[in-house]
Design a protein around this motif. Structure first.
Motif, PDB file in Angstrom:
ATOM      1  N   GLU A 109      -9.237   0.220   6.358  1.00 29.89           N
ATOM      2  CA  GLU A 109     -10.451  -0.344   5.764  1.00 29.89           C
ATOM      3  C   GLU A 109     -10.147  -0.971   4.400  1.00 29.89           C
ATOM      4  OE1 GLU A 109     -14.192   1.940   6.622  1.00 29.89           O
ATOM      5  OE2 GLU A 109     -12.764   3.594   6.833  1.00 29.89           O
ATOM      6  N   PRO A 110      -9.349  -2.030   4.382  1.00 31.90           N
ATOM      7  CA  PRO A 110      -8.926  -2.601   3.099  1.00 31.90           C
ATOM      8  C   PRO A 110     -10.080  -3.083   2.230  1.00 31.90           C
ATOM      9  CG  PRO A 110      -8.328  -4.043   4.934  1.00 31.90           C
ATOM     10  CD  PRO A 110      -8.752  -2.748   5.527  1.00 31.90           C
ATOM     11  N   GLU A 111     -11.127  -3.627   2.838  1.00 30.44           N
ATOM     12  CA  GLU A 111     -12.246  -4.117   2.026  1.00 30.44           C
ATOM     13  C   GLU A 111     -13.004  -2.969   1.376  1.00 30.44           C
ATOM     14  OE1 GLU A 111     -12.589  -7.154   1.154  1.00 30.44           O
ATOM     15  OE2 GLU A 111     -10.874  -7.679   2.424  1.00 30.44           O
ATOM     16  N   LEU A 112     -13.127  -1.853   2.078  1.00 32.08           N
ATOM     17  CA  LEU A 112     -13.754  -0.672   1.478  1.00 32.08           C
ATOM     18  C   LEU A 112     -12.914  -0.170   0.313  1.00 32.08           C
ATOM     19  CD1 LEU A 112     -15.782   1.651   1.324  1.00 32.08           C
ATOM     20  CD2 LEU A 112     -14.445   2.832   3.106  1.00 32.08           C
ATOM     21  N   ALA A 114     -10.867  -1.883  -1.512  1.00 33.91           N
ATOM     22  CA  ALA A 114     -11.009  -2.849  -2.609  1.00 33.91           C
ATOM     23  C   ALA A 114     -12.332  -2.642  -3.342  1.00 33.91           C
ATOM     24  CB  ALA A 114     -10.909  -4.272  -2.067  1.00 33.91           C
ATOM     25  N   GLY A 115     -13.383  -2.339  -2.599  1.00 37.52           N
ATOM     26  CA  GLY A 115     -14.673  -2.070  -3.237  1.00 37.52           C
ATOM     27  C   GLY A 115     -14.627  -0.822  -4.102  1.00 37.52           C
ATOM     28  N   THR A 147      -2.256  -6.914   3.461  1.00 37.54           N
ATOM     29  CA  THR A 147      -3.708  -7.086   3.493  1.00 37.54           C
ATOM     30  C   THR A 147      -4.381  -6.156   2.504  1.00 37.54           C
ATOM     31  OG1 THR A 147      -3.678  -7.779   5.810  1.00 37.54           O
ATOM     32  CG2 THR A 147      -5.758  -6.942   4.947  1.00 37.54           C
ATOM     33  N   LEU A 148      -3.952  -4.885   2.490  1.00 39.44           N
ATOM     34  CA  LEU A 148      -4.549  -3.926   1.566  1.00 39.44           C
ATOM     35  C   LEU A 148      -4.244  -4.299   0.118  1.00 39.44           C
ATOM     36  CD1 LEU A 148      -6.006  -1.183   1.089  1.00 39.44           C
ATOM     37  CD2 LEU A 148      -3.730  -0.133   1.125  1.00 39.44           C
ATOM     38  N   ALA A 151      -6.181  -7.411  -1.038  1.00 39.66           N
ATOM     39  CA  ALA A 151      -7.607  -7.135  -1.242  1.00 39.66           C
ATOM     40  C   ALA A 151      -7.820  -6.399  -2.566  1.00 39.66           C
ATOM     41  CB  ALA A 151      -8.159  -6.324  -0.080  1.00 39.66           C
ATOM     42  N   CYS A 152      -6.961  -5.431  -2.847  1.00 41.07           N
ATOM     43  CA  CYS A 152      -7.098  -4.655  -4.078  1.00 41.07           C
ATOM     44  C   CYS A 152      -6.717  -5.478  -5.304  1.00 41.07           C
ATOM     45  CB  CYS A 152      -6.261  -3.385  -3.991  1.00 41.07           C
ATOM     46  SG  CYS A 152      -6.916  -2.188  -2.793  1.00 41.07           S
ATOM     47  N   THR A 154      -7.222  -8.649  -5.620  1.00 41.31           N
ATOM     48  CA  THR A 154      -8.404  -9.477  -5.849  1.00 41.31           C
ATOM     49  C   THR A 154      -9.475  -8.706  -6.607  1.00 41.31           C
ATOM     50  OG1 THR A 154      -7.967 -10.787  -3.868  1.00 41.31           O
ATOM     51  CG2 THR A 154     -10.218 -10.841  -4.724  1.00 41.31           C
ATOM     52  N   ALA A 155      -9.519  -7.378  -6.362  1.00 41.39           N
ATOM     53  CA  ALA A 155     -10.497  -6.528  -7.048  1.00 41.39           C
ATOM     54  C   ALA A 155     -10.061  -6.183  -8.469  1.00 41.39           C
ATOM     55  CB  ALA A 155     -10.705  -5.247  -6.253  1.00 41.39           C
TER      56      ALA A 155
END
Length: 324
Positions: A109-112, A114-115, A147-148, A151-152, A154-155
């Motif tokens: 869950e890379p987007e989670l 990152a959130g 990917t992970l 995403a992170c 970017t965060a």
């Protein structure tokens, strides 16, 4: 970027007593807490969970969780306690971690993730970092790791520690997950080469300082795990060999440096073996190592005090090689 060395966060091992012992051997190596869940921080005994000694700096609080707001609040609390950085665990493969939806299962869950990182970064001033695996189960490691990390990044994440093994959540125990999945150091090297602006730290299977310094030709930092715990004496050479400062600290010097802390904790009611259990490997590879372990294992029980430590040191000193 400056090269770094860390002692990895390890459940049931890197508690505050262990960290003070390690700090008596090295001033520069970064230390980590055991993983603490965000919910435990919010609802538990914070002094017991988060309390630490000033000598431990630089020390990072490792959190577990998958709820952005809970993690943000836990990060704020950790910052208020004085931790130098906050780290999110996305690598632990235990069943308990999976059932709580944190640890290595979050690789899916890379987007989670990152959130979660974005929420923590917004909540604190100290650095917020990530520790992960290269993938889980059927994932392709190159795709899952990049990917992970992307995403992170970017965060706002700038520091990532990578355990260079996949975690097999189906079919392997947590213990097996530390050894069975093959290591892929090359993938971590490529991550650093392609994402040069990130601070990339390599973890997994690093057995000694010679190996650690070899890895530092390719990445920004190295984490020692079980090697540092079972043979803490090797940390006595870390400042000189990795950071290029100071002289070596012997195991005997480390014991003397640790002794005032032990006396202080004994006065507070902490059992002797809560501290000596982390010292069993201090003389590993040296004369008297077996005698040292035997004394501390059999005598640091009940209401034992520092006389056990003195007796152990005397027994080591009587070892023929030492006496010579």
């Amino acid at each position: 970027m400056n090269k770094t060395l860390s002692v990895a966060p390890m459940m049931d091992w890197t508690d505050r007593h262990c960290r003070v012992l390690h700090r008596s051997l090295t001033r520069r190596t970064r230390l980590y807490t055991e993983m603490v869940t965000a919910r435990a921080v919010l609802h538990g005994d914070r002094q017991r969970l988060l309390g630490f000694s000033e000598v431990e700096h630089p020390v990072t609080l490792q959190l577990g969780g998958s709820e952005p707001q809970a993690l943000a609040e836990a990060a704020r609390i950790g910052e208020d306690f004085g931790y130098d950085a906050i780290n999110l665990n996305v690598g632990c493969p235990s069943d308990r971690v999976q059932s709580g939806r944190f640890g290595a299962c979050l690789m899916r869950e890379p987007e989670l993730v990152a959130g979660c990182m974005a929420a923590m970064i917004a909540a604190v001033v100290v650095p917020v970092t990530l520790k992960c695996r290269i993938g889980v189960d059927e994932q392709g490691p190159e795709e899952s790791l990049f990917t992970l990390v992307d995403a992170c990044a970017t965060a706002g994440v700038r520091h990532v520690a990578v355990h260079a093994r996949k975690a097999w959540l189906k079919g392997l125990s947590p213990k097996e997950n530390r050894d069975v999945p093959p290591l892929d150091y090359g993938l971590v090297y490529r991550l650093k080469a392609v994402r040069a602006g990130l601070e990339i730290v390599l973890n997994g299977g690093v057995a000694d300082l010679e190996t650690a310094t070899a890895h530092l030709a390719h990445v920004d930092g190295v984490m020692l795990g079980r090697a540092a715990y079972h043979n803490p004496g090797l940390l006595g050479q870390a400042d000189r060999r990795v950071f290029g400062v100071g002289g070596d600290v012997s195991s005997l010097q480390a014991v003397e440096a640790y002794r005032p802390y032990m006396a202080e904790q004994l006065a507070l009611g902490v059992p002797l073996n809560a501290m000596t259990r982390h010292m069993l490997g201090l003389f590993a590879g040296q004369p008297g190592a077996r005698t040292w372990r035997r004394f501390l294992t059999t005598r640091a029980v009940g209401g034992a005090g520092l006389e056990v430590l003195d007796a152990a040191l005397e027994a080591v000193a009587r070892t023929p090689e030492w006496a010579a």
